[in-house]
Motif scaffolding. Structure first.
Motif, PDB file in Angstrom:
ATOM      1  N   ARG A  23     -36.307 -34.486   8.263  1.00 47.63           N
ATOM      2  CA  ARG A  23     -37.049 -34.737   9.499  1.00 47.63           C
ATOM      3  C   ARG A  23     -37.924 -35.977   9.381  1.00 47.63           C
ATOM      4  O   ARG A  23     -38.902 -36.006   8.632  1.00 47.63           O
ATOM      5  CB  ARG A  23     -37.930 -33.517   9.811  1.00 47.63           C
TER       6      ARG A  23
ATOM      7  N   ALA B 210     -38.102 -42.082  13.854  1.00 48.00           N
ATOM      8  CA  ALA B 210     -36.790 -41.631  14.337  1.00 48.00           C
ATOM      9  C   ALA B 210     -36.340 -42.445  15.549  1.00 48.00           C
ATOM     10  O   ALA B 210     -35.146 -42.634  15.770  1.00 48.00           O
ATOM     11  CB  ALA B 210     -36.840 -40.150  14.691  1.00 48.00           C
TER      12      ALA B 210
ATOM     13  N   PHE C  52     -31.752 -40.353   8.894  1.00 45.47           N
ATOM     14  CA  PHE C  52     -32.634 -40.368   7.730  1.00 45.47           C
ATOM     15  C   PHE C  52     -32.037 -41.292   6.671  1.00 45.47           C
ATOM     16  O   PHE C  52     -30.865 -41.160   6.319  1.00 45.47           O
ATOM     17  CB  PHE C  52     -32.755 -38.948   7.175  1.00 45.47           C
TER      18      PHE C  52
ATOM     19  N   SER D 101     -33.783 -35.290  12.622  1.00 45.96           N
ATOM     20  CA  SER D 101     -34.792 -36.253  13.065  1.00 45.96           C
ATOM     21  C   SER D 101     -34.758 -36.502  14.565  1.00 45.96           C
ATOM     22  O   SER D 101     -35.779 -36.820  15.175  1.00 45.96           O
ATOM     23  CB  SER D 101     -34.621 -37.578  12.323  1.00 45.96           C
TER      24      SER D 101
END
Length: 399
Positions: free
Chosen positions: A263, A269, A275, A288
């Motif tokens: 996350r 994001a 990620f 994310s």
């Protein structure tokens, strides 16, 4: 201009923009205010349907009173429930809707120069309650002058700041440069931990096509920002966590089949598709792009973070939290001294993978719960599942 530093030039530029923005808003004051309109924004438009504003909006939607709810968002692909009008967060749209709304709800700062009428209500929920990262004056010499000016300007517009604890109420004047009405409502985003967590636990596993008995460890490092003296940037370094060792340790300690949720912070994001990770393993899911952190946290069994305020959120459901702070010295040098001594908190702290595995294997559930309860009581934390109702009541009463 000769002999002027780059920072001074930048501040002059921002002040000119502020003046023009303010003037434009005031010209729009010829337009009437819609007493039923509530405008929401999260993370300067980078967030979607998330954080404290999400749960306040849901509470308003559930009530008999009819509100015209507008959500300003940078990415128009973000999804919102029926009853919320999604609007591109452009300058003109933002100026029009803020000018004509009775209520503003935000979890971050408004644009420098935004003008608010006397008969409008601005509720600032902020995006962190108890938190590690130094904010405002607690950053000392590392607090950029432009950040001070923007923070002070926005705080002068705010009518109410929500708080979830005596700790926040005491420190917010210095953290947020705000000296107005601070109301202890609890954090609306934490209501989900108390209301309907079992349903969310099942829903998230269905959404990501996971077995219902699967265990989830969420890895959620905090936002790292570039200098605010000029153009803002964000950086994403690949984490040094050994995820294979992590999962093995969790299986050894707690049993079950473990999945890793990755996350990113919403503002990061918004700039990255996924990620940044090359050391991945099977059973890893990048979440994310899911808007709401706390919805995912409510479905998790363990949280691993570094300096994210999410650690202080999830302890309200006694979720095990393991801090992984391999860059603690560098982070505090760049950001400033943390608001807490990490080693004085209910969480264990690891500086490398060996310590992280050891902390998991030695985790004492009963002792952890006792430490968490003592911490929450000591700092006067209020999270009872009714925060959204309290904020919605303020909107209703003042509307």
């Amino acid at each position: 201009m000769k002999g002027m530093s780059n920072e001074e030039k930048y501040i002059r530029k921002r002040k000119r923009q502020c003046y023009r923005t303010n003037l434009f808003y005031r010209l729009l004051w010829i337009l009437p205010v819609n007493k039923r309109k509530v405008v929401f924004t999260t993370f300067e438009g980078d967030g979607g349907f998330c954080c404290n504003p999400r749960y306040i909006a849901e509470e308003l939607l559930s009530r008999k009173e009819k509100y015209d709810i507008v959500w300003l968002v940078n990415n128009m692909e973000k999804q919102f429930p029926d009853g919320i009008k999604k609007v591109k967060n452009s300058f003109l749209n933002r100026a029009y809707h803020l000018t004509t709304a009775k209520v503003w709800v935000d979890n971050s700062r408004k644009a420098y120069g935004t003008a608010k009428r006397k008969n409008q209500l601005y509720i600032q929920t902020w995006h962190a309650a108890l938190e590690f990262k130094p904010v405002g004056k607690f950053r000392g010499k590392l607090f950029p002058r432009i950040a001070y000016l923007v923070s002070e300007y926005d705080s002068n517009l705010v009518d109410y700041v929500t708080s979830n604890s005596e700790w926040c109420t005491k420190l917010y004047p210095e953290m947020l440069l705000y000296h107005g009405n601070i109301i202890k409502t609890g954090s609306p985003r934490c209501d989900i931990f108390i209301n309907g967590r079992e349903e969310i636990y099942r829903y998230i596993r269905e959404r990501y096509q996971m077995p219902q008995d699967a265990k989830i460890v969420m890895f959620a490092p905090t936002f790292r920002g570039g200098s605010q003296k000029g153009n803002r940037q964000v950086f994403a370094d690949e984490p040094t966590i050994d995820f294979k060792r992590l999962v093995n340790a969790l299986e050894e300690k707690f049993g079950g089949n473990w999945f890793v949720f990755l996350r990113l912070h919403p503002q990061l994001a918004a700039q990255l598709e996924g990620f940044p990770l090359t050391n991945g393993i099977s059973n890893m899911i990048d979440v994310s792009q899911g808007d709401d952190m706390n919805e995912l946290a409510a479905a998790s069994d363990v949280l691993i973070t570094d300096y994210s305020s999410s650690a202080f959120d999830v302890i309200n459901m006694h979720l095990p939290v393991f801090l992984y702070a391999d860059d603690l010295d560098q982070y505090t040098e760049e950001r400033g001294k943390l608001m807490w001594d990490m080693y004085s908190l209910p969480f264990t702290v690891a500086r490398d993978n060996d310590e992280l595995v050891e902390n998991i294997v030695k985790f004492d559930s009963e002792g952890y719960i006792n430490k968490v309860d003592g911490f929450l009581e000591e700092h006067g934390v209020l999270e009872d599942g009714h925060a959204s109702e309290r904020v919605a009541d303020i909107i209703k009463y003042l509307n």
